[in-house]
Design a protein around this motif. Sequence first.
Motif, PDB file in Angstrom:
ATOM      1  N   PRO A  30     -24.082  72.172  79.995  1.00  0.00           N
ATOM      2  CA  PRO A  30     -25.111  72.542  79.061  1.00  0.00           C
ATOM      3  C   PRO A  30     -25.811  71.829  78.618  1.00  0.00           C
ATOM      4  O   PRO A  30     -27.150  72.132  78.303  1.00  0.00           O
ATOM      5  CB  PRO A  30     -24.134  73.139  78.086  1.00  0.00           C
ATOM      6  CG  PRO A  30     -22.936  73.489  78.437  1.00  0.00           C
ATOM      7  CD  PRO A  30     -22.632  72.355  79.813  1.00  0.00           C
ATOM      8  N   ASP A  31     -25.722  70.309  78.526  1.00  0.00           N
ATOM      9  CA  ASP A  31     -26.470  69.498  77.716  1.00  0.00           C
ATOM     10  C   ASP A  31     -27.329  68.698  78.876  1.00  0.00           C
ATOM     11  O   ASP A  31     -27.963  67.765  78.362  1.00  0.00           O
ATOM     12  CB  ASP A  31     -25.682  68.489  76.834  1.00  0.00           C
ATOM     13  CG  ASP A  31     -24.546  67.781  77.820  1.00  0.00           C
ATOM     14  OD1 ASP A  31     -24.397  67.998  78.765  1.00  0.00           O
ATOM     15  OD2 ASP A  31     -23.947  67.262  77.021  1.00  0.00           O
ATOM     16  N   ALA A  32     -27.229  68.970  80.256  1.00  0.00           N
ATOM     17  CA  ALA A  32     -27.858  68.417  81.085  1.00  0.00           C
ATOM     18  C   ALA A  32     -29.077  68.611  81.533  1.00  0.00           C
ATOM     19  O   ALA A  32     -29.863  68.113  82.281  1.00  0.00           O
ATOM     20  CB  ALA A  32     -26.798  68.442  82.438  1.00  0.00           C
ATOM     21  N   VAL A  33     -29.641  69.761  81.019  1.00  0.00           N
ATOM     22  CA  VAL A  33     -31.054  70.529  81.395  1.00  0.00           C
ATOM     23  C   VAL A  33     -31.699  71.159  80.340  1.00  0.00           C
ATOM     24  O   VAL A  33     -30.996  71.213  79.307  1.00  0.00           O
ATOM     25  CB  VAL A  33     -30.724  71.673  82.412  1.00  0.00           C
ATOM     26  CG1 VAL A  33     -30.111  71.114  83.829  1.00  0.00           C
ATOM     27  CG2 VAL A  33     -30.058  72.831  82.044  1.00  0.00           C
ATOM     28  N   ALA A  34     -32.722  71.396  80.406  1.00  0.00           N
ATOM     29  CA  ALA A  34     -33.662  72.311  79.477  1.00  0.00           C
ATOM     30  C   ALA A  34     -33.744  73.708  80.161  1.00  0.00           C
ATOM     31  O   ALA A  34     -34.145  73.958  80.939  1.00  0.00           O
ATOM     32  CB  ALA A  34     -35.054  71.925  79.218  1.00  0.00           C
ATOM     33  N   TRP A  35     -32.875  74.560  79.268  1.00  0.00           N
ATOM     34  CA  TRP A  35     -32.623  76.000  79.690  1.00  0.00           C
ATOM     35  C   TRP A  35     -33.914  76.819  79.548  1.00  0.00           C
ATOM     36  O   TRP A  35     -34.446  76.791  78.269  1.00  0.00           O
ATOM     37  CB  TRP A  35     -31.609  76.627  79.190  1.00  0.00           C
ATOM     38  CG  TRP A  35     -30.206  75.834  79.096  1.00  0.00           C
ATOM     39  CD1 TRP A  35     -29.751  74.781  78.823  1.00  0.00           C
ATOM     40  CD2 TRP A  35     -29.336  76.145  80.369  1.00  0.00           C
ATOM     41  NE1 TRP A  35     -28.257  74.504  79.414  1.00  0.00           N
ATOM     42  CE2 TRP A  35     -28.306  75.544  80.365  1.00  0.00           C
ATOM     43  CE3 TRP A  35     -29.326  77.363  81.303  1.00  0.00           C
ATOM     44  CZ2 TRP A  35     -27.203  75.534  81.072  1.00  0.00           C
ATOM     45  CZ3 TRP A  35     -28.214  77.593  82.191  1.00  0.00           C
ATOM     46  CH2 TRP A  35     -27.174  76.635  82.171  1.00  0.00           C
ATOM     47  N   ARG A  36     -34.629  77.367  80.448  1.00  0.00           N
ATOM     48  CA  ARG A  36     -35.676  78.383  80.274  1.00  0.00           C
ATOM     49  C   ARG A  36     -34.916  79.765  80.445  1.00  0.00           C
ATOM     50  O   ARG A  36     -34.442  80.113  81.356  1.00  0.00           O
ATOM     51  CB  ARG A  36     -36.646  77.944  81.393  1.00  0.00           C
ATOM     52  CG  ARG A  36     -37.521  79.188  81.378  1.00  0.00           C
ATOM     53  CD  ARG A  36     -38.711  79.091  82.576  1.00  0.00           C
ATOM     54  NE  ARG A  36     -39.401  77.913  82.480  1.00  0.00           N
ATOM     55  CZ  ARG A  36     -39.117  76.861  83.570  1.00  0.00           C
ATOM     56  NH1 ARG A  36     -38.228  77.017  84.512  1.00  0.00           N
ATOM     57  NH2 ARG A  36     -39.838  75.465  83.717  1.00  0.00           N
ATOM     58  N   VAL A  37     -35.353  80.443  79.416  1.00  0.00           N
ATOM     59  CA  VAL A  37     -34.908  82.047  79.369  1.00  0.00           C
ATOM     60  C   VAL A  37     -36.035  82.675  79.288  1.00  0.00           C
ATOM     61  O   VAL A  37     -37.011  82.542  78.438  1.00  0.00           O
ATOM     62  CB  VAL A  37     -33.860  82.050  78.178  1.00  0.00           C
ATOM     63  CG1 VAL A  37     -33.857  83.769  77.691  1.00  0.00           C
ATOM     64  CG2 VAL A  37     -32.870  81.240  77.943  1.00  0.00           C
ATOM     65  N   GLY A  38     -36.169  83.653  80.107  1.00  0.00           N
ATOM     66  CA  GLY A  38     -37.328  84.406  80.065  1.00  0.00           C
ATOM     67  C   GLY A  38     -37.283  85.821  80.739  1.00  0.00           C
ATOM     68  O   GLY A  38     -36.048  86.170  81.034  1.00  0.00           O
ATOM     69  N   SER A  39     -38.051  86.793  80.598  1.00  0.00           N
ATOM     70  CA  SER A  39     -38.372  88.025  81.019  1.00  0.00           C
ATOM     71  C   SER A  39     -39.418  88.140  81.747  1.00  0.00           C
ATOM     72  O   SER A  39     -40.197  87.184  82.140  1.00  0.00           O
ATOM     73  CB  SER A  39     -38.228  88.985  79.800  1.00  0.00           C
ATOM     74  OG  SER A  39     -38.195  90.342  80.211  1.00  0.00           O
ATOM     75  N   ASP A  40     -39.502  89.329  82.558  1.00  0.00           N
ATOM     76  CA  ASP A  40     -40.727  89.847  83.390  1.00  0.00           C
ATOM     77  C   ASP A  40     -41.868  90.146  82.152  1.00  0.00           C
ATOM     78  O   ASP A  40     -41.376  90.819  81.355  1.00  0.00           O
ATOM     79  CB  ASP A  40     -40.497  90.669  84.086  1.00  0.00           C
ATOM     80  CG  ASP A  40     -39.600  90.308  85.268  1.00  0.00           C
ATOM     81  OD1 ASP A  40     -39.701  88.824  85.664  1.00  0.00           O
ATOM     82  OD2 ASP A  40     -38.989  90.950  86.111  1.00  0.00           O
ATOM     83  N   VAL A  41     -42.941  89.916  82.086  1.00  0.00           N
ATOM     84  CA  VAL A  41     -43.980  90.412  81.386  1.00  0.00           C
ATOM     85  C   VAL A  41     -44.332  91.844  81.882  1.00  0.00           C
ATOM     86  O   VAL A  41     -44.653  92.567  80.841  1.00  0.00           O
ATOM     87  CB  VAL A  41     -45.436  89.532  81.660  1.00  0.00           C
ATOM     88  CG1 VAL A  41     -46.456  90.123  80.964  1.00  0.00           C
ATOM     89  CG2 VAL A  41     -45.220  88.119  81.410  1.00  0.00           C
ATOM     90  N   TYR A  42     -44.246  92.306  83.110  1.00  0.00           N
ATOM     91  CA  TYR A  42     -44.591  93.486  83.588  1.00  0.00           C
ATOM     92  C   TYR A  42     -43.513  94.184  83.980  1.00  0.00           C
ATOM     93  O   TYR A  42     -42.470  93.689  84.920  1.00  0.00           O
ATOM     94  CB  TYR A  42     -45.809  93.506  84.797  1.00  0.00           C
ATOM     95  CG  TYR A  42     -46.997  92.689  84.394  1.00  0.00           C
ATOM     96  CD1 TYR A  42     -47.869  93.214  83.678  1.00  0.00           C
ATOM     97  CD2 TYR A  42     -47.051  91.388  84.873  1.00  0.00           C
ATOM     98  CE1 TYR A  42     -49.056  92.485  83.254  1.00  0.00           C
ATOM     99  CE2 TYR A  42     -48.260  90.777  84.552  1.00  0.00           C
ATOM    100  CZ  TYR A  42     -49.165  91.165  83.653  1.00  0.00           C
ATOM    101  OH  TYR A  42     -50.349  90.347  83.483  1.00  0.00           O
TER     102      TYR A  42
END
Length: 318
Positions: A30-42
């Motif tokens: 968990p501390d080894a990366v920068a976590w990207r959390v996203g969704s779809d815009v459309y």
Amino acid sequence: MTIGDHLDELFGLPAYTFPGPEHSPRPVEPDAVAWRVGSDVYDADEDWTKAFARFCSTVDTVRVRALIVGAWQEAYDTDPSDVIEALVAARDRFPALRAVFLGDMVGEECEISWINQTDVTPLLGAFPALEEFGVRGGSGLRFPAVRHGSLRRLVIETGGLPAEVVRGVGGSDLPELVHLDLWLGTPEYGGDCEAADLEPILSGARLPSLRHLALRNSEIQDAVAAAVAAAPVVERLEVLDLSMGVLTDEGAAALLGGQPLTHLKKLDLHYNYLSEPLQERIRRTVETAGVEVDLDRDDAEEDADDDGTPWRYVAVGE
């Protein structure tokens, strides 16, 4: 130009996209990366807050150090109030969080000047140990003056930065801030600040630790350069970045006619509208003193009216 690539790192950590519900995340510390959390815009099957809830139930958030907020549903029409509310509500679950970037979207998801924003400062209030904070998109963006004792890096990327935001940043007490990067943009996309609005930043009074100042992607780059030429903050800078905007010989000459720049480690003027003689003058003045200088034109776009009046553009607009 538009933004074509997502962030590849944050807080010195490689970006890793938290997968959608149909996929399991690969094993990663968990501390080894920068976590990207996203969704779809459309037509999102899962909105951002649900993706974040799934992230919190899957990952040991106590160890997460960097979090990238990717796209949220209908970002062209919806601000991230729900996103910010979810992050603030979860603040006790992220004791190690040191970096947040809000709005990591590329052009095909949502053009930078179509990304809706809101008051983003509740995130700074919720995470007093935060060291890096970034935001992309200027439409509806608000940044009232704050005090934050830990922030070292602040980045605001826009095609048009409202003057109210510039004044909010300038009125903030950020004693540990080392790196400030503002994309000022154009009036067509809400960038209505003038050089005078930058005075609190250029005085450096509330930014005693500042070493890297970027005021870029601006249609008023000549006026910005002239203001920087006499700015008290410059004498303690290591990096001065006036790139990506409509910088012409007029602004560059004003900059060279001001205080010495030979103490800098780097002067970044890439993407510019400078003549060869003026570029050579810059090289003779600062590059020969050991300053790294970037004068790459980077395909700066220029058109002209029928009467020869030039039309020049910032690097990132719509």
